[in-house]
Design a protein around this motif. Structure first.
Motif, PDB file in Angstrom:
ATOM      1  N   GLN A  45      81.485  -9.021  88.283  1.00 42.95           N
ATOM      2  CA  GLN A  45      80.325  -8.203  87.972  1.00 42.95           C
ATOM      3  C   GLN A  45      79.055  -8.926  88.418  1.00 42.95           C
ATOM      4  OE1 GLN A  45      80.614  -5.221  86.858  1.00 42.95           O
ATOM      5  NE2 GLN A  45      78.511  -4.651  86.331  1.00 42.95           N
ATOM      6  N   VAL A  46      78.196  -8.207  89.065  1.00 43.57           N
ATOM      7  CA  VAL A  46      76.929  -8.757  89.534  1.00 43.57           C
ATOM      8  C   VAL A  46      75.821  -8.316  88.588  1.00 43.57           C
ATOM      9  CG1 VAL A  46      75.276  -8.840  91.425  1.00 43.57           C
ATOM     10  CG2 VAL A  46      77.728  -8.719  91.920  1.00 43.57           C
ATOM     11  N   GLN A  47      74.985  -9.249  88.192  1.00 40.91           N
ATOM     12  CA  GLN A  47      73.864  -8.926  87.311  1.00 40.91           C
ATOM     13  C   GLN A  47      72.548  -9.088  88.067  1.00 40.91           C
ATOM     14  OE1 GLN A  47      74.549 -11.547  83.955  1.00 40.91           O
ATOM     15  NE2 GLN A  47      75.707  -9.956  82.899  1.00 40.91           N
ATOM     16  N   LEU A  48      71.635  -8.177  87.805  1.00 39.50           N
ATOM     17  CA  LEU A  48      70.322  -8.208  88.411  1.00 39.50           C
ATOM     18  C   LEU A  48      69.268  -8.204  87.308  1.00 39.50           C
ATOM     19  CD1 LEU A  48      72.363  -6.411  90.300  1.00 39.50           C
ATOM     20  CD2 LEU A  48      70.281  -5.968  91.590  1.00 39.50           C
ATOM     21  N   VAL A  49      68.305  -9.084  87.412  1.00 35.48           N
ATOM     22  CA  VAL A  49      67.259  -9.179  86.402  1.00 35.48           C
ATOM     23  C   VAL A  49      65.904  -9.063  87.093  1.00 35.48           C
ATOM     24  CG1 VAL A  49      66.220 -10.575  84.589  1.00 35.48           C
ATOM     25  CG2 VAL A  49      68.705 -10.618  84.936  1.00 35.48           C
ATOM     26  N   GLU A  50      65.175  -8.012  86.717  1.00 34.86           N
ATOM     27  CA  GLU A  50      63.843  -7.789  87.291  1.00 34.86           C
ATOM     28  C   GLU A  50      62.772  -8.385  86.396  1.00 34.86           C
ATOM     29  OE1 GLU A  50      66.127  -3.761  87.867  1.00 34.86           O
ATOM     30  OE2 GLU A  50      65.888  -5.301  86.316  1.00 34.86           O
ATOM     31  N   SER A  51      61.653  -8.710  87.013  1.00 32.10           N
ATOM     32  CA  SER A  51      60.501  -9.188  86.258  1.00 32.10           C
ATOM     33  C   SER A  51      59.239  -8.914  87.068  1.00 32.10           C
ATOM     34  CB  SER A  51      60.618 -10.686  85.958  1.00 32.10           C
ATOM     35  OG  SER A  51      60.629 -11.427  87.165  1.00 32.10           O
ATOM     36  N   GLY A  52      58.099  -9.018  86.392  1.00 33.18           N
ATOM     37  CA  GLY A  52      56.821  -8.901  87.076  1.00 33.18           C
ATOM     38  C   GLY A  52      56.043  -7.637  86.795  1.00 33.18           C
ATOM     39  N   GLY A  53      56.661  -6.676  86.162  1.00 32.87           N
ATOM     40  CA  GLY A  53      55.947  -5.441  85.877  1.00 32.87           C
ATOM     41  C   GLY A  53      54.893  -5.638  84.793  1.00 32.87           C
ATOM     42  N   CYS A  54      53.769  -4.960  84.956  1.00 29.20           N
ATOM     43  CA  CYS A  54      52.712  -5.022  83.947  1.00 29.20           C
ATOM     44  C   CYS A  54      51.702  -3.911  84.234  1.00 29.20           C
ATOM     45  CB  CYS A  54      52.040  -6.391  83.931  1.00 29.20           C
ATOM     46  SG  CYS A  54      51.167  -6.814  85.443  1.00 29.20           S
ATOM     47  N   LEU A  55      50.584  -3.950  83.523  1.00 25.38           N
ATOM     48  CA  LEU A  55      49.525  -2.962  83.688  1.00 25.38           C
ATOM     49  C   LEU A  55      48.455  -3.521  84.625  1.00 25.38           C
ATOM     50  CD1 LEU A  55      47.961  -0.373  82.850  1.00 25.38           C
ATOM     51  CD2 LEU A  55      47.053  -1.704  80.922  1.00 25.38           C
ATOM     52  N   VAL A  56      48.122  -2.741  85.654  1.00 24.38           N
ATOM     53  CA  VAL A  56      47.062  -3.135  86.574  1.00 24.38           C
ATOM     54  C   VAL A  56      46.169  -1.934  86.859  1.00 24.38           C
ATOM     55  CG1 VAL A  56      48.402  -4.944  87.697  1.00 24.38           C
ATOM     56  CG2 VAL A  56      48.431  -2.615  88.622  1.00 24.38           C
ATOM     57  N   GLN A  57      44.996  -2.199  87.370  1.00 26.26           N
ATOM     58  CA  GLN A  57      44.091  -1.112  87.741  1.00 26.26           C
ATOM     59  C   GLN A  57      44.401  -0.634  89.159  1.00 26.26           C
ATOM     60  OE1 GLN A  57      40.119  -2.711  87.161  1.00 26.26           O
ATOM     61  NE2 GLN A  57      40.008  -1.755  85.127  1.00 26.26           N
ATOM     62  N   ALA A  58      44.034   0.586  89.423  1.00 27.06           N
ATOM     63  CA  ALA A  58      44.203   1.133  90.765  1.00 27.06           C
ATOM     64  C   ALA A  58      43.489   0.238  91.774  1.00 27.06           C
ATOM     65  CB  ALA A  58      43.654   2.550  90.824  1.00 27.06           C
TER      66      ALA A  58
END
Length: 118
Positions: A1-14
């Protein structure tokens, strides 16, 4: 089984930038392709960008010229640099990895929320 972990998402202005990362539990050089998808509320999941084993990249028309996908084989990481963000880019961003045939198994991460305020 391969696991993927995302990171880096947050709130930013246009107009701002975000950099998302996806760490894969198996060597990404063993994968046919790794990609980023996104899903906004009430919308279908869509492919944003993909990078293939030979480093060929593809992008959706909506992000071409603004987003850049890259990979680091030493860290088994695929990143998505997102610039000139728009409110329409708000979505959960999911990492996806695809094995070579005959398996062609596909793996997904849990996603990371990216929110762009107008």
């Amino acid at each position: 089984q391969v696991q993927l972990v995302e990171s880096g998402g947050c709130l930013v202005q246009a107009g701002g930038s975000l950099r998302l990362s996806c760490v894969v539990s198996r060597s990404i050089t063993s994968m046919r392709a790794v990609g980023w998808y996104r899903q906004a509320p009430g919308k279908q999941r869509e492919l944003v960008a993909r990078i293939y084993r030979n480093n060929i990249t593809t992008y959706s028309d909506s992000v071409k010229g603004r987003f850049t996908i890259s990979s680091d084989g030493a860290k088994n990481t695929v990143s998505l640099q997102m610039n000139s963000l728009k409110a329409d880019d708000t979505a959960v961003y999911l990492c996806n990895a695809e094995e070579w045939p005959p398996s062609s198994s596909v793996y997904w991460g849990q996603g990371t929320q990216g929110t762009v305020s107008p």
